[in-house]
Design a protein around this motif. Sequence first.
Motif, PDB file in Angstrom:
ATOM      1  N   LEU A  57       0.822  -1.209   0.000  1.00  0.00           N
ATOM      2  CA  LEU A  57       0.000   0.000   0.000  1.00  0.00           C
ATOM      3  C   LEU A  57       0.856   1.258   0.000  1.00  0.00           C
ATOM      4  O   LEU A  57       0.629   2.188  -0.751  1.00  0.00           O
ATOM      5  CB  LEU A  57      -0.933  -0.010   1.209  1.00  0.00           C
ATOM      6  CG  LEU A  57      -2.162  -0.899   1.017  1.00  0.00           C
ATOM      7  CD1 LEU A  57      -3.028  -0.891   2.251  1.00  0.00           C
ATOM      8  CD2 LEU A  57      -2.966  -0.450  -0.218  1.00  0.00           C
ATOM      9  N   SER A  58       1.877   1.275   0.869  1.00  0.00           N
ATOM     10  CA  SER A  58       2.757   2.440   0.881  1.00  0.00           C
ATOM     11  C   SER A  58       4.165   1.953   0.587  1.00  0.00           C
ATOM     12  O   SER A  58       4.893   1.610   1.492  1.00  0.00           O
ATOM     13  CB  SER A  58       2.710   3.120   2.250  1.00  0.00           C
ATOM     14  OG  SER A  58       3.057   2.179   3.241  1.00  0.00           O
ATOM     15  N   PRO A  59       4.537   1.913  -0.712  1.00  0.00           N
ATOM     16  CA  PRO A  59       5.798   1.258  -1.060  1.00  0.00           C
ATOM     17  C   PRO A  59       7.015   1.898  -0.383  1.00  0.00           C
ATOM     18  O   PRO A  59       7.467   1.381   0.621  1.00  0.00           O
ATOM     19  CB  PRO A  59       5.858   1.327  -2.580  1.00  0.00           C
ATOM     20  CG  PRO A  59       4.629   2.038  -3.034  1.00  0.00           C
ATOM     21  CD  PRO A  59       3.861   2.492  -1.845  1.00  0.00           C
ATOM     22  N   GLY A  60       7.513   3.040  -0.863  1.00  0.00           N
ATOM     23  CA  GLY A  60       8.695   3.639  -0.247  1.00  0.00           C
ATOM     24  C   GLY A  60       9.777   2.583  -0.128  1.00  0.00           C
ATOM     25  O   GLY A  60       9.497   1.428  -0.328  1.00  0.00           O
ATOM     26  N   HIS A  61      10.993   2.945   0.192  1.00  0.00           N
ATOM     27  CA  HIS A  61      11.964   1.862   0.319  1.00  0.00           C
ATOM     28  C   HIS A  61      12.001   1.375   1.753  1.00  0.00           C
ATOM     29  O   HIS A  61      11.911   2.134   2.693  1.00  0.00           O
ATOM     30  CB  HIS A  61      13.344   2.269  -0.191  1.00  0.00           C
ATOM     31  CG  HIS A  61      14.120   3.067   0.772  1.00  0.00           C
ATOM     32  ND1 HIS A  61      14.190   4.426   0.720  1.00  0.00           N
ATOM     33  CD2 HIS A  61      14.866   2.693   1.831  1.00  0.00           C
ATOM     34  CE1 HIS A  61      14.939   4.852   1.714  1.00  0.00           C
ATOM     35  NE2 HIS A  61      15.346   3.842   2.398  1.00  0.00           N
ATOM     36  N   LYS A  62      12.062   0.071   1.890  1.00  0.00           N
ATOM     37  CA  LYS A  62      12.056  -0.516   3.229  1.00  0.00           C
ATOM     38  C   LYS A  62      13.462  -0.842   3.698  1.00  0.00           C
ATOM     39  O   LYS A  62      13.779  -0.749   4.858  1.00  0.00           O
ATOM     40  CB  LYS A  62      11.228  -1.806   3.224  1.00  0.00           C
ATOM     41  CG  LYS A  62       9.781  -1.581   2.890  1.00  0.00           C
ATOM     42  CD  LYS A  62       9.075  -0.749   3.938  1.00  0.00           C
ATOM     43  CE  LYS A  62       7.592  -0.748   3.636  1.00  0.00           C
ATOM     44  NZ  LYS A  62       6.913   0.425   4.160  1.00  0.00           N
ATOM     45  N   ILE A  63      14.287  -1.288   2.773  1.00  0.00           N
ATOM     46  CA  ILE A  63      15.663  -1.574   3.162  1.00  0.00           C
ATOM     47  C   ILE A  63      16.547  -1.312   1.962  1.00  0.00           C
ATOM     48  O   ILE A  63      16.172  -1.610   0.834  1.00  0.00           O
ATOM     49  CB  ILE A  63      15.838  -3.035   3.663  1.00  0.00           C
ATOM     50  CG1 ILE A  63      17.257  -3.293   4.190  1.00  0.00           C
ATOM     51  CG2 ILE A  63      15.503  -4.046   2.575  1.00  0.00           C
ATOM     52  CD1 ILE A  63      17.485  -2.791   5.589  1.00  0.00           C
ATOM     53  N   ARG A  64      17.691  -0.712   2.195  1.00  0.00           N
ATOM     54  CA  ARG A  64      18.636  -0.428   1.113  1.00  0.00           C
ATOM     55  C   ARG A  64      19.984  -1.024   1.477  1.00  0.00           C
ATOM     56  O   ARG A  64      20.488  -0.825   2.569  1.00  0.00           O
ATOM     57  CB  ARG A  64      18.770   1.085   0.931  1.00  0.00           C
ATOM     58  CG  ARG A  64      19.844   1.464  -0.082  1.00  0.00           C
ATOM     59  CD  ARG A  64      19.729   2.909  -0.490  1.00  0.00           C
ATOM     60  NE  ARG A  64      18.429   3.167  -1.116  1.00  0.00           N
ATOM     61  CZ  ARG A  64      18.020   4.370  -1.484  1.00  0.00           C
ATOM     62  NH1 ARG A  64      18.777   5.429  -1.272  1.00  0.00           N
ATOM     63  NH2 ARG A  64      16.839   4.516  -2.032  1.00  0.00           N
ATOM     64  N   LEU A  65      20.554  -1.751   0.527  1.00  0.00           N
ATOM     65  CA  LEU A  65      21.881  -2.334   0.742  1.00  0.00           C
ATOM     66  C   LEU A  65      22.809  -1.834  -0.356  1.00  0.00           C
ATOM     67  O   LEU A  65      22.397  -1.761  -1.518  1.00  0.00           O
ATOM     68  CB  LEU A  65      21.807  -3.858   0.661  1.00  0.00           C
ATOM     69  CG  LEU A  65      21.035  -4.563   1.778  1.00  0.00           C
ATOM     70  CD1 LEU A  65      20.733  -5.999   1.390  1.00  0.00           C
ATOM     71  CD2 LEU A  65      21.844  -4.525   3.065  1.00  0.00           C
ATOM     72  N   SER A  66      24.053  -1.492  -0.008  1.00  0.00           N
ATOM     73  CA  SER A  66      24.961  -1.152  -1.094  1.00  0.00           C
ATOM     74  C   SER A  66      25.485  -2.452  -1.692  1.00  0.00           C
ATOM     75  O   SER A  66      25.719  -3.434  -0.983  1.00  0.00           O
ATOM     76  CB  SER A  66      26.087  -0.234  -0.627  1.00  0.00           C
ATOM     77  OG  SER A  66      26.705  -0.769   0.477  1.00  0.00           O
ATOM     78  N   VAL A  67      25.625  -2.439  -2.999  1.00  0.00           N
ATOM     79  CA  VAL A  67      26.039  -3.650  -3.707  1.00  0.00           C
ATOM     80  C   VAL A  67      27.557  -3.771  -3.596  1.00  0.00           C
ATOM     81  O   VAL A  67      28.293  -2.874  -4.000  1.00  0.00           O
ATOM     82  CB  VAL A  67      25.591  -3.595  -5.180  1.00  0.00           C
ATOM     83  CG1 VAL A  67      26.106  -4.808  -5.942  1.00  0.00           C
ATOM     84  CG2 VAL A  67      24.068  -3.515  -5.253  1.00  0.00           C
TER      85      VAL A  67
END
Length: 445
Positions: free
Chosen positions: A131-141
């Motif tokens: 419903l509210s996407p936004g980013h939940k977790i970000r990892l650097s590659v």
Amino acid sequence: MFVKPTWNLHRCVYFAGFLTVCAFFFYTYVIGRQTDFKAVSDLGSLLYVHAALWTGDKVRISAVKDVGEMDNLLCIFLYVAKNYTIVKAYVKDMQRYESEITVAYINCPLTSITDVNEVPLYVDLVIENALSPGHKIRLSVENRHMDPHLIFKNAAKGSKGCERELNEKRVVQFTVCIPPMFEYGNAAQLVEKLEMVRLLGAGRVVLYDTSIESNVRSVLELYTQEWAAGTGTLEVVVLSWKLPRIPMHYKGQIAAMDDCLYRYGWLSHYMVFDDLDEIMIPLRHDNWSQLIADREKARPGSPAFMFRCSVMNKDHSSPPKGFHAAALLYQSSVLSFTQRDTYIYDFSNKGKLIVNPRKMQSLEVHNIYEANGTTDVIPVEQGILYHYRWPLRPCDPEIRDTRVATKFGLRLLQRLRLIWSKLEGISKGDEILRLGESRATCKNR
Ligand SMILES: *[C@@H]1O[C@H](CO)[C@@H](O)[C@H](O)[C@H]1NC(C)=O
Ligand SMILES: *[C@@H]1O[C@H](CO)[C@@H](O)[C@H](O)[C@H]1NC(C)=O
Ligand SMILES: *[C@@H]1O[C@H](CO)[C@@H](O)[C@H](O)[C@H]1NC(C)=O
């Protein structure tokens, strides 16, 4: 079905540059790179994620989650200089022990990319149709500079791949991956392990540090500093492995194995997965290379080579002639213990593996999980996994087996002398080896 990310791209790129600079200094000056688990929320059954590693055609993320299928996860790739892309994630549970929580991996596929600038900088995970996407977790590659074809290119150039290269593209014959060290203070055992695998052909050893004592830290600093200074011949890598506060089998051993496989597989002809109290010994060949070359000739294409396990009983000792004093001085298992269970475990129980990382996708502690082909079980005349430990089968028949000490004892002793001369005053650990021939666990017979 596509979600629209909400960040500002310019700010993001600027921030990415800043992070890269920080990461560079962090990587250069800290032993124990930060590869720890990060908690996630509102992502279905996912509980924790770990590093995101580029593999040439996908980003692989190890994770901890509730058991069960998950088919609604998306990966959003973020690049240096272009738009984002979104792909569907493939999530797979790994082997599970008793609990409702499991180690898993997440593959975010991408068509093969040759230019490092096309490799994403970051990957976000989101739930499809949330419903509210936004980013939940970000990892650097991480491993963005990896080249999945490096080994073949080196072979074509006629390189043996064992040049002393201090760059991040150093290919070795054997990388040894060791499970997480937890409250670990057995410096004598660690030095012996490192020196034995060096004699057997290891070019790199990767260790995971959950918690270690100061004596072990001194040992690891010696090896890593000598390597960094160009005087060491064995690359020792120590990765930080702080765990979430949830029950995880053997401190997340399978996740650590997966991390090692994908972080260093492209830089290794073969990878060795065993514990600090175990050693895979070739009995007819000089080292692992010779043994594996022969096995490959007999049965080309095996993804893995299994050493069956037999226990060297540590409740009593009988060092071979001439090694008694050294065994005590260096608290050496190899030089102390020569009484082995006659029993050799079946290949399905307690065996350990050397694998070809190009022929397998994932493995568990004692067997391969996803691979092309079947495991080659090494005949016990050619090789055994010697497990130095307190007896598992007290009072079972034993045989005197001095083959490890006879074959490697003198060379090992030279190395132990050298290393411990540089570690003056450092404790070898609390485990005091018991030297005496009567079996402590089997007094009645
Ligand atoms: C990203 O894609 C959108 C829609 O296709 C486009 O309008 C925008 O200019 C692109 N941005 C960049 C930085 O390429
Ligand atoms: C393995 O043994 C062979 C034969 O003795 C030797 O030529 C080779 O250098 C050894 N390899 C390693 C890595 O020690
Ligand atoms: C394994 O085999 C499958 C099907 O033949 C193939 O698509 C895949 O690339 C192979 N994987 C490896 C690692 O060799």
